[in-house]
Design a protein around this motif. Structure first.
Motif, PDB file in Angstrom:
ATOM      1  N   ASN A 151       0.850  -1.192   0.000  1.00  0.00           N
ATOM      2  CA  ASN A 151       0.000   0.000   0.000  1.00  0.00           C
ATOM      3  C   ASN A 151       0.884   1.240   0.000  1.00  0.00           C
ATOM      4  O   ASN A 151       1.939   1.275   0.644  1.00  0.00           O
ATOM      5  CB  ASN A 151      -0.902   0.044   1.239  1.00  0.00           C
ATOM      6  N   THR A 152       0.421   2.267  -0.736  1.00  0.00           N
ATOM      7  CA  THR A 152       1.134   3.539  -0.797  1.00  0.00           C
ATOM      8  C   THR A 152       0.489   4.518   0.190  1.00  0.00           C
ATOM      9  O   THR A 152      -0.698   4.417   0.515  1.00  0.00           O
ATOM     10  CB  THR A 152       1.073   4.133  -2.214  1.00  0.00           C
ATOM     11  N   PRO A 153       1.229   5.508   0.657  1.00  0.00           N
ATOM     12  CA  PRO A 153       0.642   6.532   1.547  1.00  0.00           C
ATOM     13  C   PRO A 153      -0.462   7.314   0.819  1.00  0.00           C
ATOM     14  O   PRO A 153      -0.415   7.494  -0.406  1.00  0.00           O
ATOM     15  CB  PRO A 153       1.829   7.424   1.895  1.00  0.00           C
ATOM     16  N   VAL A 154      -1.443   7.795   1.612  1.00  0.00           N
ATOM     17  CA  VAL A 154      -2.587   8.535   1.056  1.00  0.00           C
ATOM     18  C   VAL A 154      -2.782   9.816   1.862  1.00  0.00           C
ATOM     19  O   VAL A 154      -2.886   9.779   3.097  1.00  0.00           O
ATOM     20  CB  VAL A 154      -3.862   7.674   1.083  1.00  0.00           C
ATOM     21  N   PHE A 155      -2.855  10.983   1.143  1.00  0.00           N
ATOM     22  CA  PHE A 155      -3.230  12.247   1.776  1.00  0.00           C
ATOM     23  C   PHE A 155      -4.746  12.432   1.625  1.00  0.00           C
ATOM     24  O   PHE A 155      -5.287  12.267   0.516  1.00  0.00           O
ATOM     25  CB  PHE A 155      -2.510  13.433   1.119  1.00  0.00           C
ATOM     26  N   PRO A 156      -5.472  12.788   2.686  1.00  0.00           N
ATOM     27  CA  PRO A 156      -6.931  12.905   2.573  1.00  0.00           C
ATOM     28  C   PRO A 156      -7.375  14.103   1.756  1.00  0.00           C
ATOM     29  O   PRO A 156      -8.500  14.121   1.249  1.00  0.00           O
ATOM     30  CB  PRO A 156      -7.388  13.029   4.029  1.00  0.00           C
ATOM     31  N   LYS A 157      -6.549  15.126   1.616  1.00  0.00           N
ATOM     32  CA  LYS A 157      -6.993  16.353   0.937  1.00  0.00           C
ATOM     33  C   LYS A 157      -5.767  17.200   0.629  1.00  0.00           C
ATOM     34  O   LYS A 157      -4.637  16.877   1.008  1.00  0.00           O
ATOM     35  CB  LYS A 157      -7.938  17.158   1.841  1.00  0.00           C
ATOM     36  N   THR A 158      -6.051  18.305  -0.091  1.00  0.00           N
ATOM     37  CA  THR A 158      -5.050  19.353  -0.230  1.00  0.00           C
ATOM     38  C   THR A 158      -5.208  20.327   0.934  1.00  0.00           C
ATOM     39  O   THR A 158      -6.282  20.427   1.529  1.00  0.00           O
ATOM     40  CB  THR A 158      -5.219  20.105  -1.557  1.00  0.00           C
ATOM     41  N   TYR A 159      -4.155  21.054   1.244  1.00  0.00           N
ATOM     42  CA  TYR A 159      -4.150  21.871   2.451  1.00  0.00           C
ATOM     43  C   TYR A 159      -3.988  23.340   2.091  1.00  0.00           C
ATOM     44  O   TYR A 159      -3.360  23.690   1.085  1.00  0.00           O
ATOM     45  CB  TYR A 159      -3.012  21.441   3.381  1.00  0.00           C
ATOM     46  N   ALA A 178      -0.597  11.999   6.362  1.00  0.00           N
ATOM     47  CA  ALA A 178      -0.933  10.958   5.395  1.00  0.00           C
ATOM     48  C   ALA A 178      -1.147   9.648   6.136  1.00  0.00           C
ATOM     49  O   ALA A 178      -0.685   9.469   7.269  1.00  0.00           O
ATOM     50  CB  ALA A 178       0.159  10.813   4.348  1.00  0.00           C
ATOM     51  N   THR A 179      -1.861   8.744   5.508  1.00  0.00           N
ATOM     52  CA  THR A 179      -2.126   7.430   6.106  1.00  0.00           C
ATOM     53  C   THR A 179      -1.608   6.338   5.185  1.00  0.00           C
ATOM     54  O   THR A 179      -1.516   6.516   3.960  1.00  0.00           O
ATOM     55  CB  THR A 179      -3.638   7.238   6.335  1.00  0.00           C
ATOM     56  N   ASP A 180      -1.240   5.144   5.808  1.00  0.00           N
ATOM     57  CA  ASP A 180      -0.754   3.983   5.059  1.00  0.00           C
ATOM     58  C   ASP A 180      -1.440   2.763   5.647  1.00  0.00           C
ATOM     59  O   ASP A 180      -1.426   2.543   6.860  1.00  0.00           O
ATOM     60  CB  ASP A 180       0.761   3.857   5.166  1.00  0.00           C
ATOM     61  N   ALA A 181      -2.054   1.965   4.781  1.00  0.00           N
ATOM     62  CA  ALA A 181      -2.823   0.814   5.249  1.00  0.00           C
ATOM     63  C   ALA A 181      -1.930  -0.333   5.718  1.00  0.00           C
ATOM     64  O   ALA A 181      -2.427  -1.290   6.322  1.00  0.00           O
ATOM     65  CB  ALA A 181      -3.758   0.326   4.140  1.00  0.00           C
ATOM     66  N   GLY A 239      11.182   6.194   4.745  1.00  0.00           N
ATOM     67  CA  GLY A 239      11.767   7.157   3.830  1.00  0.00           C
ATOM     68  C   GLY A 239      12.841   6.586   2.935  1.00  0.00           C
ATOM     69  O   GLY A 239      13.496   7.348   2.207  1.00  0.00           O
ATOM     70  N   MET A 240      13.081   5.275   2.978  1.00  0.00           N
ATOM     71  CA  MET A 240      14.096   4.684   2.093  1.00  0.00           C
ATOM     72  C   MET A 240      13.641   4.775   0.654  1.00  0.00           C
ATOM     73  O   MET A 240      12.444   4.862   0.356  1.00  0.00           O
ATOM     74  CB  MET A 240      14.348   3.239   2.501  1.00  0.00           C
ATOM     75  N   ALA A 241      14.594   4.710  -0.225  1.00  0.00           N
ATOM     76  CA  ALA A 241      14.287   4.883  -1.644  1.00  0.00           C
ATOM     77  C   ALA A 241      13.356   3.810  -2.148  1.00  0.00           C
ATOM     78  O   ALA A 241      12.638   4.017  -3.133  1.00  0.00           O
ATOM     79  CB  ALA A 241      15.583   4.893  -2.449  1.00  0.00           C
ATOM     80  N   SER A 242      13.342   2.632  -1.501  1.00  0.00           N
ATOM     81  CA  SER A 242      12.472   1.544  -1.967  1.00  0.00           C
ATOM     82  C   SER A 242      11.032   1.717  -1.512  1.00  0.00           C
ATOM     83  O   SER A 242      10.152   0.940  -1.908  1.00  0.00           O
ATOM     84  CB  SER A 242      13.016   0.205  -1.448  1.00  0.00           C
ATOM     85  N   GLY A 243      10.761   2.703  -0.678  1.00  0.00           N
ATOM     86  CA  GLY A 243       9.403   2.898  -0.173  1.00  0.00           C
ATOM     87  C   GLY A 243       8.477   3.546  -1.189  1.00  0.00           C
ATOM     88  O   GLY A 243       8.911   4.214  -2.133  1.00  0.00           O
ATOM     89  N   SER A 244       7.179   3.328  -0.968  1.00  0.00           N
ATOM     90  CA  SER A 244       6.160   3.940  -1.843  1.00  0.00           C
ATOM     91  C   SER A 244       5.951   5.385  -1.404  1.00  0.00           C
ATOM     92  O   SER A 244       6.095   5.743  -0.235  1.00  0.00           O
ATOM     93  CB  SER A 244       4.838   3.167  -1.735  1.00  0.00           C
ATOM     94  N   THR A 245       5.592   6.246  -2.384  1.00  0.00           N
ATOM     95  CA  THR A 245       5.435   7.681  -2.116  1.00  0.00           C
ATOM     96  C   THR A 245       4.103   8.186  -2.654  1.00  0.00           C
ATOM     97  O   THR A 245       3.506   7.585  -3.551  1.00  0.00           O
ATOM     98  CB  THR A 245       6.572   8.485  -2.753  1.00  0.00           C
ATOM     99  N   SER A 246       3.687   9.323  -2.090  1.00  0.00           N
ATOM    100  CA  SER A 246       2.553  10.096  -2.621  1.00  0.00           C
ATOM    101  C   SER A 246       2.783  11.558  -2.257  1.00  0.00           C
ATOM    102  O   SER A 246       3.549  11.866  -1.334  1.00  0.00           O
ATOM    103  CB  SER A 246       1.213   9.611  -2.040  1.00  0.00           C
ATOM    104  N   THR A 247       2.106  12.468  -2.966  1.00  0.00           N
ATOM    105  CA  THR A 247       2.329  13.911  -2.772  1.00  0.00           C
ATOM    106  C   THR A 247       0.985  14.625  -2.621  1.00  0.00           C
ATOM    107  O   THR A 247      -0.064  14.122  -3.046  1.00  0.00           O
ATOM    108  CB  THR A 247       3.098  14.514  -3.948  1.00  0.00           C
ATOM    109  N   THR A 248       1.050  15.820  -2.057  1.00  0.00           N
ATOM    110  CA  THR A 248      -0.103  16.721  -1.982  1.00  0.00           C
ATOM    111  C   THR A 248       0.417  18.150  -2.030  1.00  0.00           C
ATOM    112  O   THR A 248       1.605  18.409  -1.780  1.00  0.00           O
ATOM    113  CB  THR A 248      -0.912  16.492  -0.687  1.00  0.00           C
TER     114      THR A 248
END
Length: 781
Positions: A151-159, A178-181, A239-248
Motif C-alpha cells: 500500500n502507498t501513503p494517502v493524503f486525505p486532501k489538499t491543504y 498521510a495514512t498507510d494501510a 523514507g528509504m528509496a524503496s518505499g512507496s510515495t505520494s504527494t499533496t
C-alpha cells in the motif's frame, strides 16, 4: 528486498514456542495416591475429571498476497498421542474454504490473503481415530497474516494555510498528515515527510515525522509575494528509496501587517471651494499610497500651522484624507489659504518604504466668490415687552449683505396675524396691538431679510416675551361655607383663599365690602382669612338666606381689588359640627366667556339647520306646483265628489268608443302615422244619436293599455310612469265574461222586473231598463 523479508519470517518462526497443553488437576493426582477407602471417605467432596489434552501447536503464519494457484502447506496439526489411523477436522474463520487439513494434519492455504482486509484467522481443530472416535477435543489455534509493503501513503486532501508577514522563525503554519494501510508496527507503515523544493530557496520547512510545516525565515513580505504553493511528499519504509510515495499540495497565504508608511501621491494639492460651503462638509480628498491592506492602514494627518482652526482632515472609507471645513469662509475677507499637511503611521515592523515615502504635502485652497444671502447679526433675537401697552420701539433686527455689492435689505414678517410689526428698511419692531400675557406669554415669529429689489433672502427667529403687569383682579377661591344652628360667637366656619392670573408676587387681604350683622372676617396676614360667627342664633326653618360680600385686594402695583358675594348655607349639625341637614343657600351663578360662546354657536347651528329644512320643504312644494301646471299630466288620479250617471249616461260620455277598436282597429297605433291622443278620440255623442246595443270587444282594454305604453315610450316630454296601475276589468277575455249590461238584453232574462214600477219615481229608470224589451228600450233614445 524479498530476501530480507524471508530472513525476517524465518527468524519469527524460530522464535515460536511449542506449547504442550496439559490439563491435569491437583484433585486427580491426589486421588491416584489415596486408596479406595480414602476416596470413599471424600465422596462428599466431588472430584472433577477432565480428559488430558496432548495438542502440540506451532505458530502458523501466512504471507499476504502470496499467490496460490495450488494450495500450499503452512504447517501441521500435531498431538502427542500415538494413533496409527487418525483424521482431523477444523472449524472457524476460513475453515474448509481458505484453510484445509488432510489426514496427516497438514494445513494448506488455497488462495492469497490480504492483511489489510484481515490480519488473523481463529480456528479450532478436532482429532478422531480410525473408528471415528474422538481422540483430541477441540483446540484453538491462530493463523497470522504477515504484512508486505503493498500500500502507498494517502493524503486525505489538499491543504491551505496562512501566516502573517514578518513572522518569526519557527512559526507553525499548518500540519499535514498521510495514512498507510500497511502494518504501522513495521517499516511498511512508517512514513516520512519532505518538501519537493529547493530547501535553500523555500522559506518553509517540514518536520519529517510529524508533518508540521513551519517558517524558517523572518523576512516574509506580502507585498513581494503573497502566496506560496508547496509540494509535500510522504514515503513509507521509513523514507528509504524503496518505499512507496505520494504527494499533496499546500497553499500558504501571507497575511498583511502594517509595515509600510502611507505616502502622498502628490506633493502639492490644488483645491477650490465656494465661500458659502457648508461647515463640516468635505472640500476635497488628499489621496495616499499605502501598499498595506485597507484594514491595516492607520494614517494620522496633521495641519502644521494656524489653519488647523479653519480646516480639519478626517479619514475617508478608503483611508485617504478628507479635507473638512470647520469655520465659515468669506471671500471678501480672505480668498486664498496655503498650509502644509503631514501624515504619519505607527508601524508594527520596520517599514520597507521608509526612505521613499512622501509624508508632507502642501495644500493650496482658492475661495470662490458667490452671491450670498443677507447675514443677520445674531442667530436668534429675544425682546421683552410689557403687556397692555403700545410700544413703538421694541428693538431692531439687523442684517447685511456680505457681498461687496452691499445691497439694501428689506425686512418683513411672514406671519400676517402677528401682533408685532417691523419697519421694512430699519428692522425696528413695534406692537400693532396691545399684548395680553395671560392669553399668550410668548410670541415667536420669523423675520425675512431680502436683498433689494428681489435678491436672495434669509430668515431669523424672533422671540417676544410679554412681561406681566398687574392687570387682573383677584378671584375668590373657597369651598362651600355652612353655619350650624348651634354655632357660637367667634366660631370659624370657613377659610377664604384667592387666586390671581398675574405672574407677580401678591399678598391678598380680605375684608367685608359691606356691614354684616351675622358674620365677620379675620385676615390672617398670609393671604388667607377666616369667616367667623358674629352674632346668632341661626335656624334651619328661617327662610332667610345668609351671605356676605368679600372684598379682596392683591397688594400689587397698580392695586387690584374685587368683591364677591359669598353664600352661606344654614345647617343642622351634630356635636362634632358635621352637617346632618342643610338648607340650600344662594349660590354664585356665572357663565364663563368660553361657555357663553359655545352656547351661542350651538343656537346658531340649530337655526341654520331649521332654515335649511324649511327652504327644502318649500322647494319641494314649488316643484309639485310646477308639475301640476305643466302641459300634460299623465296618470293622474282625479276624484270628483259626485255620482256619475252610469252606463245609461250616454250624453255625458260616449262609451261606444271603447268597443270601436274591435270593428275598425282605429285605436291601434302605427309607428309611421301620427295619431291623436286616445283621450282626445273619446268624445260626447250628439244628442240625437241613438246607440245600438254595444257588443263586447275582445281586447279593447288591453289595446288601450298598449297604446298608453307606446305613448310613454315615444313621448320624450312626458313624465315617467312611476306607478303600476291594476285595472279590475271583466271583459271578453275573462273566463267569467263581461258583467256589463251594455251588451245584455232584458229579453234574455227569466226574471220579471215590472214590480220596480211600484217603487216610485226614483226607480222608474231601473224599471225601464229591466221591464221592457230590448228594441223598445233603445227606441226611447
Amino acid at each position: 528486498m524479498m530476501a530480507w523479508l524471508q530472513m525476517w519470517t524465518i527468524a519469527i518462526t524460530a522464535l515460536s514456542v511449542s506449547l504442550a497443553v496439559s490439563d491435569s488437576h491437583f484433585p486427580l493426582v491426589e486421588a491416584e495416591r489415596l486408596g479406595e477407602a480414602e476416596i470413599v471417605k471424600k465422596e462428599t467432596h466431588p472430584v472433577l475429571f477432565r480428559q488430558k489434552r496432548d495438542w502440540i501447536w506451532n505458530s502458523l503464519y501466512v504471507e499476504e498476497e502470496k499467490p496460490a494457484p495450488i494450495p500450499y502447506k503452512i504447517g501441521q496439526l500435531k498431538s502427542s498421542q500415538r494413533v496409527d489411523v487418525k483424521s482431523f477436522k477444523i472449524e472457524g474463520e476460513g475453515a474448509n474454504t481458505i484453510f484445509h487439513v488432510d489426514n496427516k494434519g497438514d494445513l494448506f492455504v488455497s488462495r492469497s490473503l490480504d492483511r489489510e482486509e484481515k490480519n488473523a484467522y481463529h480456528l479450532t481443530a478436532t482429532m478422531f481415530d480410525g473408528n471415528n472416535q474422538l481422540i483430541e477435543d477441540s483446540g484453538e489455534f491462530v493463523v497470522q497474516v504477515t504484512d508486505i509493503n503493498d500500500n502507498t501513503p494517502v493524503f486525505p486532501k489538499t491543504y491551505n494555510g496562512s501566516i502573517m508577514e514578518r513572522s518569526t522563525i519557527g512559526t507553525k503554519v499548518i500540519e499535514v498528515r498521510a495514512t498507510d494501510a500497511d502494518d504501522p508496527t513495521t517499516a511498511n507503515g512508517e512514513l516520512k515527510y519532505s518538501l519537493i523544493q529547493d530547501r535553500a530557496i523555500s522559506p518553509f520547512e517540514i518536520h519529517s515525522t510529524t508533518g508540521v510545516i513551519s517558517c524558517k525565515t523572518n523576512t516574509l513580505d506580502r507585498e513581494s509575494q503573497s502566496r506560496f504553493v508547496l509540494v509535500v511528499k510522504a514515503q513509507d519504509m521509513r523514507g528509504m528509496a524503496s518505499g512507496s510515495t505520494s504527494t499533496t499540495s499546500v497553499t500558504i497565504s501571507i497575511t498583511d501587517a502594517n509595515d509600510n508608511y502611507a505616502s502622498f501621491i502628490r506633493r502639492i494639492y490644488e483645491l477650490q471651494v465656494p465661500e458659502d460651503h457648508k461647515l463640516n462638509e468635505k472640500i476635497g480628498t488628499l489621496e495616499l499610497e499605502d501598499r498595506d491592506e485597507i484594514q491595516n492602514k492607520e494614517p494620522i494627518f496633521t495641519i502644521l500651522n494656524e489653519n488647523s482652526k479653519m480646516f480639519n482632515i478626517e479619514l475617508s472609507p478608503n483611508k485617504d484624507g478628507n479635507l473638512m471645513l470647520k469655520q465659515a469662509l468669506d471671500y471678501e475677507t480672505k480668498s486664498i489659504y496655503t498650509f502644509a499637511v503631514q501624515v504619519r503611521e505607527t508601524l508594527r515592523f520596520p517599514a520597507d518604504n521608509k526612505n521613499s515615502a512622501v509624508t508632507t504635502a502642501q495644500v493650496n485652497i482658492k475661495v470662490l466668490d458667490v452671491d450670498e444671502a443677507p447675514l443677520f447679526s445674531q442667530p436668534i433675537y429675544t425682546f421683552n415687552v410689557m403687556e397692555e401697552r403700545t410700544v413703538n420701539n421694541i428693538g431692531s433686527v439687523k442684517a447685511r449683505d456680505p457681498d461687496r455689492a452691499n445691497k439694501t435689505i428689506r425686512y418683513s414678517i411672514l406671519d400676517k396675524d402677528c401682533p408685532i410689526g417691523i419697519h421694512p428698511f430699519t428692522g425696528q419692531l413695534s406692537t400693532q396691538r396691545t399684548l395680553d400675557r395671560e392669553l399668550e406669554a410668548t410670541h415667536m415669529f420669523q423675520v425675512k431679510a431680502q436683498e433689494e429689489p428681489s435678491g436672495l433672502e434669509s430668515f431669523v427667529k424672533v422671540n417676544i416675551i410679554v412681561q406681566d403687569v398687574n392687570d387682573n383682579k383677584p378671584e375668590l377661591n373657597v369651598d362651600d361655607i355652612f353655619v350650624c344652628e348651634n354655632d357660637r360667637t367667634n366660631t370659624v366656619i370657613g377659610t377664604l383663599r384667592a387666586t390671581d392670573k398675574d405672574d407677580q408676587p401678591v399678598s391678598f387681604t380680605f375684608s367685608l365690602a359691606s356691614d354684616n350683622s351675622n358674620f365677620s372676617i379675620r385676615d390672617n396676614g398670609n393671604s388667607t382669612a377666616d369667616i367667623m360667627v358674629k352674632q346668632g342664633p341661626f335656624n334651619l326653618d328661617d327662610p332667610k338666606d345668609y351671605s356676605l360680600d368679600v372684598r379682596i385686594s392683591d397688594g400689587g402695583s397698580p392695586l387690584q381689588a374685587s368683591t364677591t358675594k359669598l353664600a352661606i348655607k344654614s345647617c343642622r349639625c351634630d356635636a362634632r359640627r358635621i352637617p346632618t341637614q342643610c338648607k340650600a343657600g344662594a349660590r354664585r351663578m356665572g357663565v364663563s366667556v368660553h361657555a357663553l360662546i359655545a352656547i351661542l354657536l350651538c343656537i346658531l347651528t340649530i337655526l341654520v339647520i331649521v332654515i335649511l329644512f324649511v327652504m327644502r320643504k318649500r322647494y319641494q312644494k314649488d316643484s309639485l306646483v310646477s308639475m301640476k301646471n305643466s302641459g300634460e299630466i299623465h296618470e293622474q288620479l282625479v276624484t270628483y265628489d259626485e255620482e256619475g250617471g252610469g252606463e245609461m249616461d250616454t250624453n255625458g260620455y260616449d262609451v261606444s268608443i271603447l268597443s270601436s277598436a274591435c270593428h275598425d282597429g282605429s285605436l291601434l297605433r302605427h309607428p309611421d302615422h301620427q295619431h291623436p291622443s286616445l283621450y282626445a278620440m273619446v268624445q260626447k255623442a250628439p244628442p240625437h244619436h241613438h246607440l245600438a246595443p254595444p257588443t263586447a270587444c275582445k281586447g279593447d282594454m288591453a289595446v288601450m293599455i298598449e297604446v298608453k305604453k307606446d305613448e310613454a315610450d315615444h313621448d320624450r316630454d312626458g313624465f315617467p310612469y312611476d306607478t303600476l296601475h291594476v285595472y279590475g276589468y271583466e271583459g271578453p277575455e275573462s273566463l267569467a265574461e263581461s258583467l256589463s249590461s251594455l251588451g245584455t238584453s232584458s229579453t234574455g232574462s227569466n226574471l220579471d222586473y215590472d214590480f220596480l214600477n211600484d217603487w216610485g219615481p226614483r226607480f222608474r229608470t231601473l224599471a225601464e231598463l229591466y221591464g221592457v224589451d230590448g228594441p223598445e228600450y233603445y227606441h226611447q233614445y
